[in-house]
Design an enzyme around this catalytic site. Structure first.
Site, PDB file in Angstrom:
ATOM      1  N   GLY A   5       0.816  -1.207   0.000  1.00  0.00           N
ATOM      2  CA  GLY A   5       0.000   0.000   0.000  1.00  0.00           C
ATOM      3  C   GLY A   5       0.846   1.251   0.000  1.00  0.00           C
ATOM      4  N   GLY A   7      -0.390   4.426   0.339  1.00  0.00           N
ATOM      5  CA  GLY A   7      -1.158   5.548   0.858  1.00  0.00           C
ATOM      6  C   GLY A   7      -0.279   6.381   1.766  1.00  0.00           C
ATOM      7  N   GLY A   9       0.302   6.102   5.030  1.00  0.00           N
ATOM      8  CA  GLY A   9       1.126   5.315   5.935  1.00  0.00           C
ATOM      9  C   GLY A   9       2.267   4.624   5.231  1.00  0.00           C
ATOM     10  N   VAL A  73      -2.070  -7.697  -4.323  1.00  0.00           N
ATOM     11  CA  VAL A  73      -1.739  -8.642  -3.260  1.00  0.00           C
ATOM     12  C   VAL A  73      -2.971  -9.484  -2.956  1.00  0.00           C
ATOM     13  CG1 VAL A  73      -1.064  -8.887  -0.840  1.00  0.00           C
ATOM     14  CG2 VAL A  73       0.045  -7.167  -2.280  1.00  0.00           C
ATOM     15  N   GLU A 164     -18.691  17.804   3.497  1.00  0.00           N
ATOM     16  CA  GLU A 164     -17.977  18.454   2.398  1.00  0.00           C
ATOM     17  C   GLU A 164     -18.734  18.318   1.086  1.00  0.00           C
ATOM     18  OE1 GLU A 164     -13.483  17.687   4.256  1.00  0.00           O
ATOM     19  OE2 GLU A 164     -14.308  16.372   2.704  1.00  0.00           O
ATOM     20  N   ASP A 293      -5.645   2.947   8.127  1.00  0.00           N
ATOM     21  CA  ASP A 293      -7.054   2.594   8.281  1.00  0.00           C
ATOM     22  C   ASP A 293      -7.264   1.119   8.572  1.00  0.00           C
ATOM     23  OD1 ASP A 293      -7.575   5.196   7.746  1.00  0.00           O
ATOM     24  OD2 ASP A 293      -8.372   4.889   5.730  1.00  0.00           O
ATOM     25  N   ALA A 309      -5.593  10.811   7.785  1.00  0.00           N
ATOM     26  CA  ALA A 309      -4.232  10.827   7.252  1.00  0.00           C
ATOM     27  C   ALA A 309      -3.162  11.065   8.313  1.00  0.00           C
ATOM     28  CB  ALA A 309      -4.127  11.870   6.143  1.00  0.00           C
TER      29      ALA A 309
END
Length: 474
Positions: A5, A7, A9, A73, A164, A293, A309
């Site tokens: 991943g 992202g 992290g 994966v 939003e 997450d 985040a």
């Protein structure tokens, strides 16, 4: 070392380990990193996808010890220490799983075709298509002399994403599109935000929730709290037994962790998040970390950390620092793929005394504990409308909005993206323009009911010959 991943992290873990004596493989099913907090801007035509995304290889190209693979994966073999992909297996000494999360429809996955969520670039483009297409279909219908279908946008979920979306949709209808249609009035669009709990933004302080709802009301958004959605059908949302007409339905109510969490074979919570130790490793395998997450991590008070985040960024850096210090003090991990003498380990030894057994009574017991530093929370509602929470300091309105702008531009990856987004936002603030109003993909809308076809007069029964007149097209 393998990182699954790219992202917030995973990317921060890789960058923090770039100068460590370790070979890193970053695996992601996409070739780009997405700045998810601004996905709603793509969904509402404020920004283009390329302005909130960047190629992973471009981000990491200066780090020679990092390899990037675009792959899916499919699972893990923790005993053999391999990551399984659809094409081949990748061995590791350390593993960081940062696969993120997706939508949760609370057991009603059949709702997804009618109510898309917002987690990926593809989701954002589909929402943009539906929103803009609704106005175009209504205009076409009215221009044909038919009764225009009332436009009703329903956003399910009153968290930051739902707030939003609802606020920005109101701005689009009342400002950006106000003078561009001739047969319909976009300002008459009805926007409804539904929240199952007693207030919007439930993770924020109550005074900020009230302020957020007041700001939404001023924008023309109807907010219904303590309202549970029981059914979603094409063109309708059901609150109990009451159908609510909906031209476009957007889902912002639930999040479920990636399915890769289950593949680790360790305990997970109801949302599919992996129950991790305080050092973010998983039970029985201190060489495997789960962050972002996908991790069910708690703070010092036992409260679950939010899936935002900043949490993922700090977790990625924490794990990277932990691994770097362990490599400095012990060299290669016990029974790694490479022995301390540099030779590859005999495969017959895999499955014997492992990292887990080394942890008992060893140095791994003294690992540091992850502590999240909460720097505050921000949520935007619309033009010059936002809420901000910095500890005991609560801010609403224009100042909170400026803080939100500054933070999001600061965290965008790449100088080019920061500059483009700043220019787009400045131009939009002055002119109310939204420059990415492109409809791509199909031209059908779930639940759209066109007006009945207009038929000509019934044929006459007079069978006498008639003179044929040429038709003239004006």
């Amino acid at each position: 070392m393998v990182i699954v991943g790219a992202g917030f992290g995973g990317l921060n873990a890789a960058q923090s380990l770039a100068r460590a004596p370790v070979q890193i493989t970053v695996i992601d099913r996409q070739n780009f990193h997405t700045f998810q907090p601004l996905l709603y801007q793509v969904a509402t035509a404020g920004l283009s996808p390329g302005e909130i995304a960047a190629p992973i290889r471009s981000i990491l190209r200066s780090h020679k010890n990092i390899e990037v693979l675009m792959a899916e994966v499919t699972g893990f073999d923790l005993n053999r220490r391999t990551v399984q992909t659809s094409d081949f297996d990748i061995p590791y000494d350390y593993l960081i799983v940062a696969a993120g999360a997706g939508h949760s429809y609370f057991g009603h996955d059949e709702w997804e075709p009618y109510a898309p969520g917002l987690k990926t670039i593809e989701d954002a483009l589909e929402i943009r298509r539906r929103v803009l297409l609704a106005f175009e279909l209504a205009e076409r219908q009215a221009a044909a002399g038919q009764s225009a279908t009332p436009l009703n946008f329903v956003v399910v979920g009153g968290g930051p994403t739902g707030v939003e979306l609802a606020g920005t949709l109101a701005e689009i209808a009342r400002h950006a599109l106000a003078h561009e249609f001739r047969s319909i009035d976009p300002a008459r669009t009805h926007i409804l935000l539904i929240e199952g709990g007693p207030r919007v933004l439930p993770a924020y302080a109550e005074d900020l929730s009230r302020s957020a709802q007041e700001q939404l009301n001023r924008l023309g958004v109807e907010v219904r709290t303590s309202t549970m959605v029981t059914q979603i059908e094409p063109g309708a949302v059901f609150a109990g037994n009451t159908p609510l007409p909906a031209t476009v339905i957007l889902w912002a109510a639930g999040v479920a962790a990636s399915q890769l969490g289950k593949q680790l074979g360790v305990p997970i919570d109801r949302a599919g998040r992996v129950l991790v130790y305080p050092d973010l490793s998983i039970p029985g395998h201190p060489e495997v970390f789960v962050i972002g997450d996908l991790a069910a991590a708690k703070n010092e008070n036992g409260k679950m950390l939010p899936g935002v985040a900043p949490v993922a960024i700090q977790q990625g850096r924490f794990v990277a620092d932990l691994i770097r210090k362990e490599l400095q003090t012990r060299g290669a991990p016990p029974f790694s793929r490479f022995s301390r003498e540099g030779g590859e380990v005999d495969s017959s030894r895999v499955g014997g005394p492992s990292f887990a057994s080394s942890a008992k009574g060893g140095d791994f017991d003294s690992r540091p504990v992850f502590h999240y530093w909460d720097k505050g929370s921000l949520a935007t509602i619309g033009r010059a409308a936002a809420v901000a929470e910095f500890g005991r300091i609560h801010i609403s309105g224009f100042i909170a909005w400026l803080a939100w702008l500054f933070v999001h531009i600061l965290f965008l990856i790449g100088f080019r993206n920061r500059l483009l987004v700043f220019i787009q936002w400045a131009w939009s603030y002055v002119t109310y323009e939204r420059g990415a109003r492109l409809i791509t993909g199909g031209t059908t809308l779930p639940g759209w009911k066109p007006a009945p076809e207009v038929r000509g007069p019934a044929p006459t029964t007079d069978s006498s010959p008639k003179e044929i007149q040429p038709s003239v097209t004006p």
